[in-house]
Design a protein around this motif. Structure first.
Motif, PDB file in Angstrom:
ATOM      1  N   SER A  48       0.810  -1.212   0.000  1.00  0.00           N
ATOM      2  CA  SER A  48       0.000   0.000   0.000  1.00  0.00           C
ATOM      3  C   SER A  48       0.845   1.264   0.000  1.00  0.00           C
ATOM      4  CB  SER A  48      -0.930   0.014   1.221  1.00  0.00           C
ATOM      5  OG  SER A  48      -0.186   0.043   2.427  1.00  0.00           O
ATOM      6  N   TRP A  55       1.479  -1.270   4.581  1.00  0.00           N
ATOM      7  CA  TRP A  55       1.127  -2.691   4.493  1.00  0.00           C
ATOM      8  C   TRP A  55       1.795  -3.338   3.284  1.00  0.00           C
ATOM      9  CZ3 TRP A  55      -1.508  -5.192   8.249  1.00  0.00           C
ATOM     10  CH2 TRP A  55      -2.279  -4.440   9.139  1.00  0.00           C
ATOM     11  N   PHE A  77      -5.764  -7.901   0.844  1.00  0.00           N
ATOM     12  CA  PHE A  77      -4.922  -7.869  -0.345  1.00  0.00           C
ATOM     13  C   PHE A  77      -5.623  -8.627  -1.472  1.00  0.00           C
ATOM     14  CE2 PHE A  77      -2.565  -7.645   3.547  1.00  0.00           C
ATOM     15  CZ  PHE A  77      -1.781  -6.522   3.359  1.00  0.00           C
ATOM     16  N   ALA A  93      -3.253  -3.508  -2.346  1.00  0.00           N
ATOM     17  CA  ALA A  93      -3.500  -3.551  -0.909  1.00  0.00           C
ATOM     18  C   ALA A  93      -4.671  -2.625  -0.616  1.00  0.00           C
ATOM     19  CB  ALA A  93      -2.258  -3.115  -0.145  1.00  0.00           C
TER      20      ALA A  93
END
Length: 262
Positions: free
Chosen positions: A42, A73, A209, A219
């Motif tokens: 992300s 993430w 995800f 993400a």
């Protein structure tokens, strides 16, 4: 007396053999080739070799010695079948148990008849899904005021900075590519748009995800609702929660699970 001598000698030989096995185990070398791939992220994931820090591209193969810094993430898909979710951390790939274990680490599930059901884990060829094109081009890292949407396009989609009208020096890579219809399709994991569609996913906790049928990944972060478009797979780590809406029907999803949508 002779029997005792032979017995002692045999014991010494067995002890020496056991010690040799322990030494071999202790000196076992780590793999020299890639062991995982960057499935989705992300925000930037960088690798530091001690001299320079570079931004990884989604779909890159990772070596045991890579030192990763994850800003938000990210998911690593390791070639033995394990998945590892990372969040705001720094880690050496060699230190992750998932880098060497041969097992599925998220329970496999499938969406059937509007319900989530258990399915058996199937063997898959994971390494072939990732490329050796490891780093984002340096020219893509030129200073620029970017929104989060601009960032995604620039770093995680093909020719992202071209689409943003980048006016800097010529970018790395070939400039005269054939039209998309005539390019060879390369089935590698890559960051990209999930597409448009009636299926919606609202992420209620942590991150989810997604992966499409052409291996584009993304993400999906907490507090937002996404169109799933061509998504065929969702990864929910432990603690992740989301609500899937299909034809007006809501389905609650709770991690951990590796969910096949269709």
């Amino acid at each position: 007396m002779m029997a005792r001598v032979f017995s002692a000698a045999g014991g010494l030989r067995r002890s020496a053999a056991a010690l040799a096995l322990l030494l071999v185990a202790a000196c076992k070398k780590e793999p020299v080739g890639p062991v995982c791939g960057l499935h989705s992220a992300s925000a930037p994931v960088t690798v530091d070799d001690g001299n320079v820090t570079r931004t990884l591209g989604v779909g890159a193969k990772l070596l045991p010695g890579d030192h990763l810094k994850v800003q938000e993430w990210a998911v690593l898909e390791c070639f033995g079948g394990a998945l590892r979710v990372l969040h705001k951390t720094s880690v050496d790939v060699r230190d992750l148990p998932e880098a060497t274990v041969e097992a599925a680490t998220l329970p496999r599930r499938a969406l059937q008849g509007g319900k989530v059901v258990e399915v058996e884990a199937l063997a898959r060829t994971i390494a072939a899904r990732y490329s050796t094109n490891k780093f984002t081009p340096e020219s893509a890292l030129a200073p620029k005021e970017l929104t989060s949407g601009d960032y995604f396009k620039a770093f995680f989609t093909p020719n992202g900075f071209d689409k943003l009208g980048h006016d800097g020096p010529p970018l790395e890579g070939p400039r005269n590519l054939p039209a998309p219809a005539f390019r060879t399709k390369v089935p590698y994991i890559h960051a990209g748009d999930l597409g448009e569609g009636e299926w919606l996913l609202e992420v209620e906790d942590d991150a989810v995800f997604a992966e499409t049928d052409d291996l584009a990944t993304a993400a999906l972060v907490e507090g937002k609702t996404y169109e799933l478009g061509r998504t065929v797979r969702l990864l929910l780590p432990d603690g992740a929660e989301a609500e899937l809406t299909i034809d007006g029907k809501q389905i609650e999803l709770d991690g951990p699970m590796d969910l096949k949508l269709r």
